[in-house]
Design a protein around this motif. Structure first.
Motif, PDB file in Angstrom:
ATOM      1  N   THR A 253       0.835  -1.207   0.000  1.00 22.38           N
ATOM      2  CA  THR A 253       0.000   0.000   0.000  1.00 22.38           C
ATOM      3  C   THR A 253       0.871   1.260   0.000  1.00 22.38           C
ATOM      4  OG1 THR A 253      -1.690  -1.216   1.238  1.00 22.38           O
ATOM      5  CG2 THR A 253      -1.912   1.171   1.138  1.00 22.38           C
ATOM      6  N   PHE A 254       1.933   1.267   0.794  1.00 19.13           N
ATOM      7  CA  PHE A 254       2.844   2.415   0.812  1.00 19.13           C
ATOM      8  C   PHE A 254       3.556   2.580  -0.528  1.00 19.13           C
ATOM      9  CE2 PHE A 254       2.824   2.867   5.542  1.00 19.13           C
ATOM     10  CZ  PHE A 254       2.732   4.251   5.599  1.00 19.13           C
ATOM     11  N   ASP A 255       3.752   1.476  -1.243  1.00 21.50           N
ATOM     12  CA  ASP A 255       4.466   1.525  -2.523  1.00 21.50           C
ATOM     13  C   ASP A 255       3.615   2.079  -3.661  1.00 21.50           C
ATOM     14  OD1 ASP A 255       6.780   0.560  -1.443  1.00 21.50           O
ATOM     15  OD2 ASP A 255       6.434  -1.522  -2.010  1.00 21.50           O
ATOM     16  N   GLN A 256       2.320   2.224  -3.425  1.00 17.08           N
ATOM     17  CA  GLN A 256       1.460   2.781  -4.469  1.00 17.08           C
ATOM     18  C   GLN A 256       1.803   4.253  -4.692  1.00 17.08           C
ATOM     19  OE1 GLN A 256      -2.557   2.015  -3.182  1.00 17.08           O
ATOM     20  NE2 GLN A 256      -2.308  -0.214  -3.280  1.00 17.08           N
ATOM     21  N   PRO A 257       1.807   4.706  -5.955  1.00 16.97           N
ATOM     22  CA  PRO A 257       2.236   6.077  -6.286  1.00 16.97           C
ATOM     23  C   PRO A 257       1.532   7.155  -5.476  1.00 16.97           C
ATOM     24  CG  PRO A 257       1.946   4.784  -8.277  1.00 16.97           C
ATOM     25  CD  PRO A 257       1.434   3.937  -7.165  1.00 16.97           C
ATOM     26  N   GLU A 258       0.242   6.988  -5.229  1.00 14.52           N
ATOM     27  CA  GLU A 258      -0.505   8.026  -4.511  1.00 14.52           C
ATOM     28  C   GLU A 258      -0.085   8.156  -3.043  1.00 14.52           C
ATOM     29  OE1 GLU A 258      -3.274   4.344  -4.710  1.00 14.52           O
ATOM     30  OE2 GLU A 258      -1.714   5.322  -5.910  1.00 14.52           O
ATOM     31  N   ASN A 259       0.668   7.158  -2.525  1.00 15.63           N
ATOM     32  CA  ASN A 259       1.095   7.207  -1.123  1.00 15.63           C
ATOM     33  C   ASN A 259       2.578   7.522  -0.961  1.00 15.63           C
ATOM     34  OD1 ASN A 259      -1.497   6.483  -0.165  1.00 15.63           O
ATOM     35  ND2 ASN A 259      -1.065   4.309  -0.551  1.00 15.63           N
ATOM     36  N   ALA A 260       3.227   7.902  -2.065  1.00 17.40           N
ATOM     37  CA  ALA A 260       4.682   8.081  -2.062  1.00 17.40           C
ATOM     38  C   ALA A 260       5.151   9.102  -1.032  1.00 17.40           C
ATOM     39  CB  ALA A 260       5.164   8.481  -3.451  1.00 17.40           C
ATOM     40  N   GLY A 261       4.419  10.176  -0.851  1.00 17.69           N
ATOM     41  CA  GLY A 261       4.870  11.227   0.053  1.00 17.69           C
ATOM     42  C   GLY A 261       4.192  11.211   1.407  1.00 17.69           C
ATOM     43  N   ILE A 265      -0.927   6.233   6.488  1.00 17.04           N
ATOM     44  CA  ILE A 265      -2.038   5.892   5.599  1.00 17.04           C
ATOM     45  C   ILE A 265      -3.022   4.994   6.347  1.00 17.04           C
ATOM     46  CG2 ILE A 265      -0.687   6.076   3.473  1.00 17.04           C
ATOM     47  CD1 ILE A 265      -0.382   3.023   3.531  1.00 17.04           C
ATOM     48  N   GLN A 266      -4.149   4.755   5.727  1.00 17.73           N
ATOM     49  CA  GLN A 266      -5.143   3.868   6.299  1.00 17.73           C
ATOM     50  C   GLN A 266      -5.146   2.556   5.525  1.00 17.73           C
ATOM     51  OE1 GLN A 266      -9.916   3.894   6.426  1.00 17.73           O
ATOM     52  NE2 GLN A 266      -9.002   5.590   7.566  1.00 17.73           N
ATOM     53  N   VAL A 267      -5.037   1.460   6.250  1.00 15.70           N
ATOM     54  CA  VAL A 267      -5.064   0.126   5.647  1.00 15.70           C
ATOM     55  C   VAL A 267      -6.069  -0.721   6.408  1.00 15.70           C
ATOM     56  CG1 VAL A 267      -3.744  -1.939   5.031  1.00 15.70           C
ATOM     57  CG2 VAL A 267      -2.625   0.308   5.005  1.00 15.70           C
ATOM     58  N   VAL A 272      -1.684   3.345   9.824  1.00 13.40           N
ATOM     59  CA  VAL A 272      -0.331   2.797   9.930  1.00 13.40           C
ATOM     60  C   VAL A 272       0.663   3.841   9.445  1.00 13.40           C
ATOM     61  CG1 VAL A 272      -1.027   0.388   9.705  1.00 13.40           C
ATOM     62  CG2 VAL A 272      -0.511   1.703   7.660  1.00 13.40           C
ATOM     63  N   GLU A 273       1.829   3.860  10.060  1.00 10.25           N
ATOM     64  CA  GLU A 273       2.878   4.807   9.707  1.00 10.25           C
ATOM     65  C   GLU A 273       3.990   4.095   8.953  1.00 10.25           C
ATOM     66  OE1 GLU A 273       4.152   7.259  13.017  1.00 10.25           O
ATOM     67  OE2 GLU A 273       2.311   6.747  14.103  1.00 10.25           O
ATOM     68  N   ARG A 274       4.891   4.882   8.402  1.00 15.92           N
ATOM     69  CA  ARG A 274       6.005   4.282   7.659  1.00 15.92           C
ATOM     70  C   ARG A 274       6.906   3.434   8.561  1.00 15.92           C
ATOM     71  NH1 ARG A 274       6.658   4.966   2.475  1.00 15.92           N
ATOM     72  NH2 ARG A 274       5.470   6.638   1.466  1.00 15.92           N
ATOM     73  N   LEU A 275       6.948   3.758   9.834  1.00 15.00           N
ATOM     74  CA  LEU A 275       7.744   2.929  10.738  1.00 15.00           C
ATOM     75  C   LEU A 275       7.192   1.511  10.791  1.00 15.00           C
ATOM     76  CD1 LEU A 275       6.356   2.389  13.832  1.00 15.00           C
ATOM     77  CD2 LEU A 275       6.612   4.855  13.905  1.00 15.00           C
TER      78      LEU A 275
END
Length: 295
Positions: A253-261, A265-267, A272-275
């Protein structure tokens, strides 16, 4: 120094004086073999054990199991001969007993260089003395020094209990501060850490409980005294299918283009955070390494 991720869920002690055990070790489904020249070997058979371990390791046949030789301390009559023999045998690592300070590891590391040890021969440190508990942070920091080659702590809870007079009771209340101090020191140094042995190997329920405690503490695995402990140890220290699937989903989910920055995010209805993604990457790497070892 960034170390390769490999499974160290189980590390079985095998006495070097027992030739049959050294042979059987080639067939056991264990991540690490701790071929012992120290506590498990009586003084009168130290030389025999050393020769048998050198012959066994040199002969090979241990597959993808990580082979580690525990030597006697350099202050003993056998220590320096053990170290020379271990270097000759070229295991994956040498386990140094009763490490009290960084100087103990630095001395061994210097001797490895003098004796021409292979560059990929690493050091593991037994954490089993009061001095080690007081110096845990400094010892763990050796993991950041490539010249020292430190890659793993091994908790020696039996010796620690003996030296401190603390009791090894169920739940290990007295040991918990030291165990967690060493976990923190290991992580600060970028190295792995293995929990101490469970002595009552016939007590399956007690062993399972202590494995679960080790997982909660953040241990990478556990040292063992009997082959029957391997399977339940692996069950405890292996990520579950649910954990692996969740880790993959977060990272995908983080790897999706819309989540790059995005930092969070919500999963599946959870924030959930990048950590969490970074934690998940380790879960995936361990799972992949376990699968590779099994194959």
């Amino acid at each position: 120094m960034t170390l390769p991720i490999r499974p160290r869920r189980s590390a079985l002690y095998m006495p070097g004086s027992n030739a049959r055990a050294l042979e059987k070790a080639r067939t056991l489904d264990v991540d690490c073999l701790l071929l012992d020249l120290e506590d498990a070997v009586a003084p009168e058979v130290k030389d025999l054990a050393r020769n048998q371990i050198v012959d066994a390791v040199t002969a090979g046949g241990y597959g993808n199991r990580e082979v580690v030789i525990r030597i006697n301390g350099l202050e003993t009559p056998w220590g320096e001969d053990d170290l020379r023999a271990a270097i000759k045998a070229a295991p994956d690592a040498i386990l140094v007993p009763k490490v009290n300070s960084p100087a103990d590891l630095q001395r061994i590391a210097h001797m490895l260089s003098v004796y021409g040890a292979p560059k990929n021969l690493s050091l593991w440190a037994m954490m089993e003395t009061p001095q080690a508990m007081l110096n845990a942070g400094a010892i763990g920091a050796c993991g950041k020094d490539a010249n020292v080659r430190l890659t793993c702590f091994v908790m020696g809870t039996n010796d620690l209990a003996k030296e401190t007079r603390a009791r090894l009771s169920p739940g290990r209340v007295a040991m918990t501060p030291w165990l967690m101090t060493c976990v923190a020191a290991a992580r600060a140094g970028g190295i792995d850490i293995l929990d101490g042995v469970y002595n009552a190997f016939q007590d399956e329920e007690g062993f399972a409980a202590e494995c679960a405690q080790g997982v909660e503490m953040g241990m990478d695995g556990k040292t063992l005294i009997h082959p029957k402990q391997i399977e339940p140890c692996h069950a405890a220290f292996s990520p579950s299918e649910e954990e692996i699937a969740w880790a993959r989903k977060i990272n995908e989910t983080f790897d999706q283009p819309e989540n790059a920055g995005k930092g969070a995010i919500q999963v599946d209805g959870k924030m959930v955070e990048r950590l969490h993604a970074e934690m998940g990457k380790r879960v995936i790497a361990i799972a992949d390494a376990i699968a590779a070892r099994a194959s």
